[in-house]
Design an enzyme around this catalytic site. Structure first.
Site, short mmCIF file in Angstrom:
data_model
loop_
_atom_site.label_atom_id
_atom_site.label_comp_id
_atom_site.label_asym_id
_atom_site.label_seq_id
_atom_site.Cartn_x
_atom_site.Cartn_y
_atom_site.Cartn_z
N TYR A 1 0.82 -1.20 0.00
CA TYR A 1 0.00 0.00 0.00
C TYR A 1 0.86 1.26 0.00
O TYR A 1 0.44 2.32 0.47
CB TYR A 1 -0.94 0.02 1.21
CG TYR A 1 -2.06 -1.01 1.14
CD1 TYR A 1 -2.16 -1.91 0.09
CD2 TYR A 1 -3.03 -1.06 2.14
CE1 TYR A 1 -3.18 -2.85 0.04
CE2 TYR A 1 -4.06 -1.99 2.09
CZ TYR A 1 -4.13 -2.88 1.04
OH TYR A 1 -5.15 -3.80 1.00
N LYS B 1 4.99 -14.35 3.73
CA LYS B 1 5.07 -15.29 2.61
C LYS B 1 6.51 -15.31 2.12
O LYS B 1 6.81 -15.10 0.94
CB LYS B 1 4.09 -14.81 1.51
CG LYS B 1 3.87 -15.80 0.38
CD LYS B 1 3.04 -17.00 0.75
CE LYS B 1 2.93 -17.94 -0.43
NZ LYS B 1 2.26 -19.21 -0.12
N ASP C 1 -1.10 -17.87 3.57
CA ASP C 1 -2.18 -18.73 3.06
C ASP C 1 -2.61 -19.74 4.13
O ASP C 1 -3.80 -19.97 4.35
CB ASP C 1 -1.78 -19.42 1.74
CG ASP C 1 -0.36 -19.91 1.71
OD1 ASP C 1 0.38 -19.70 2.71
OD2 ASP C 1 0.04 -20.52 0.70
N ASP D 1 -4.75 -6.41 6.15
CA ASP D 1 -6.04 -5.90 5.71
C ASP D 1 -7.01 -7.06 5.46
O ASP D 1 -8.14 -7.08 5.95
CB ASP D 1 -5.84 -5.07 4.43
CG ASP D 1 -7.05 -4.23 4.07
OD1 ASP D 1 -7.99 -4.17 4.88
OD2 ASP D 1 -7.05 -3.65 2.98
N ASP E 1 -10.32 -8.50 8.04
CA ASP E 1 -11.72 -8.59 7.63
C ASP E 1 -12.22 -10.03 7.71
O ASP E 1 -13.38 -10.28 8.09
CB ASP E 1 -11.90 -8.07 6.19
CG ASP E 1 -12.09 -6.56 6.15
OD1 ASP E 1 -11.51 -5.88 7.02
OD2 ASP E 1 -12.80 -6.06 5.27
MG MG Z 1 -10.06 -3.29 4.80
#
Ligand code: MG
Ligand code: NAI
Length: 339
Positions: free
Chosen positions: A123, A169, A208, A232, A236
């Site tokens: 990001y 990862k 994963d 992120d 969620d």
């Molecule tokens: Mg979000």
């Protein structure tokens, strides 16, 4: 007296904010709430989603409460919340994944903290078009990896957690997640050396596998620390395990500042109908009280909400009730005031 910058924003943002401030006004603590603007309506009025004045106010206050904003369609720059996190140096995003009584959920007994690096990773907003399509730069620094790992151990100690798990990862992203992984283990060793008796276990998972175990066996996790995009997505996913967006709070923390906001957005589909669940905003206020060191008050507020959830009389429609945002908040306030 605490000076709190209050940014209601758009849609249900002002609704859940007013409900929460109404409860905080019943606190034994004294707050000076200073309202500031950001978001879509602000953009329509002023031409900017994040006025400098708002940044200045947030910088100079003890903490900031943020409701939610509607993204400006087709705007080239990132939204106001990303810009505000950046301007305030809020590099750590704390997302508790906690089950509450009376809330329908996949698991009824979770209490996990996901710590997401908030300042870099995928990001970084360094993207460019190429002949074939586009590329994005994934920036991982030793500095940011080190400080986010420290946040994880400090939060674990504060909350009496006994395990910290790094998620990455590094088998594929060998260099970037190699740096993250190495920084994590260096900090982990420091914490072991400082006080082994505190007995914090450390482990690591590929993202994963972590995503799968979060669904099939979440009890193996207590504190998860990870890079921006992975955090992120996992947070969620975690919110989905414990009752969804109406229940999910978050904290954005830096060295000198903290901003507290529900995970949900401005929910234009229900805005103006008084059905928004105020719990995520109330729980964000709990995180703010913890950040301010007001642990007793934070505990009282969370318990008041838990009581309302348990009673089941004043719940918003998403929780299976028929009450309005304000009715549910009033019920929380009443118990908070009396405790
Ligand atoms: Mg979000
Ligand atoms: P959203 O989180 O606003 O809504 C998703 C769904 O969850 C909707 O059906 C909504 O009604 C429901 N919901 C959300 N919060 C709720 C609550 N407190 N009580 C009951 N139901 C609730 O996400 P969406 O619809 O994708 O985005 C709407 C706008 O919000 C967009 O402009 C988006 O960019 C923005 N947004 C802003 C965020 C922020 O300010 N931090 C975060 C996420 C989205």
């Amino acid at each position: 007296m605490y000076t709190i910058t209050v940014i209601p924003g758009d849609g249900i943002g002002p609704e859940v904010m007013e409900a929460t401030l109404n409860i905080l006004r019943a606190s034994d603590l004294e707050f000076d709430f200073q309202e500031a603007r950001a978001g879509y309506v602000c953009f329509q009025d002023t031409g900017t989603t994040l006025p400098d004045e708002t940044i200045e106010m947030a910088k100079n206050s003890d903490a900031t409460l943020f409701g939610a904003v509607t993204s400006v369609p087709d705007q080239k720059t990132a939204g106001s919340i990303l810009a505000l996190r950046k301007a305030l140096g809020l590099y750590a995003n704390l997302r508790p994944i906690k089950s509450y009584p009376g809330v329908e959920a996949v698991y009824n007994d979770l209490d996990i903290l996901i710590i997401r690096e908030n300042s870099e990773g995928l990001y970084s907003e360094i993207e460019e078009y190429t002949e074939e399509g586009a590329t994005a730069l994934r920036v991982i620094t030793r500095k940011a990896s080190d400080r986010i790992s420290r946040v994880a151990f400090e939060e674990a100690l504060k909350r009496g957690k006994t395990r910290v798990t790094a998620v990455h990862k590094a088998n594929v992203l060998r260099k970037t997640d190699g740096v993250f992984r190495e920084a994590f283990w260096k900090v982990a060793k420091e914490y072991k050396d400082i006080d082994a008796s505190k007995g914090i276990e450390t482990d690591e998972f590929y993202v994963d596998a972590a995503a799968m175990f979060l669904v099939t066996d979440p009890h193996r996790f207590q504190v998860l620390v990870t890079t921006n995009l992975f955090g992120d997505i996992l947070s969620d996913e975690g919110a989905g395990l414990v009752g969804g967006l109406g229940m999910a709070p978050s904290a954005n923390i830096g060295d000198n500042n903290g901003l507290f906001e529900p995970v949900h957005g401005s929910a234009p589909d229900i805005a103006g109908t008084s059905v928004a669940n105020p719990a995520a905003m109330i729980l964000s206020a709990c995180l703010m009280l913890q950040f301010l060191g007001e642990h007793q008050e934070a505990f009282k507020l969370e318990q008041a909400l838990i009581n309302v959830l348990k009673q089941g009389t004043f719940l918003t429609p998403d929780l299976g009730g028929a009450s309005t945002t304000m009715e549910m908040a009033q019920a929380v306030r009443k118990i908070f005031e009396e405790s």
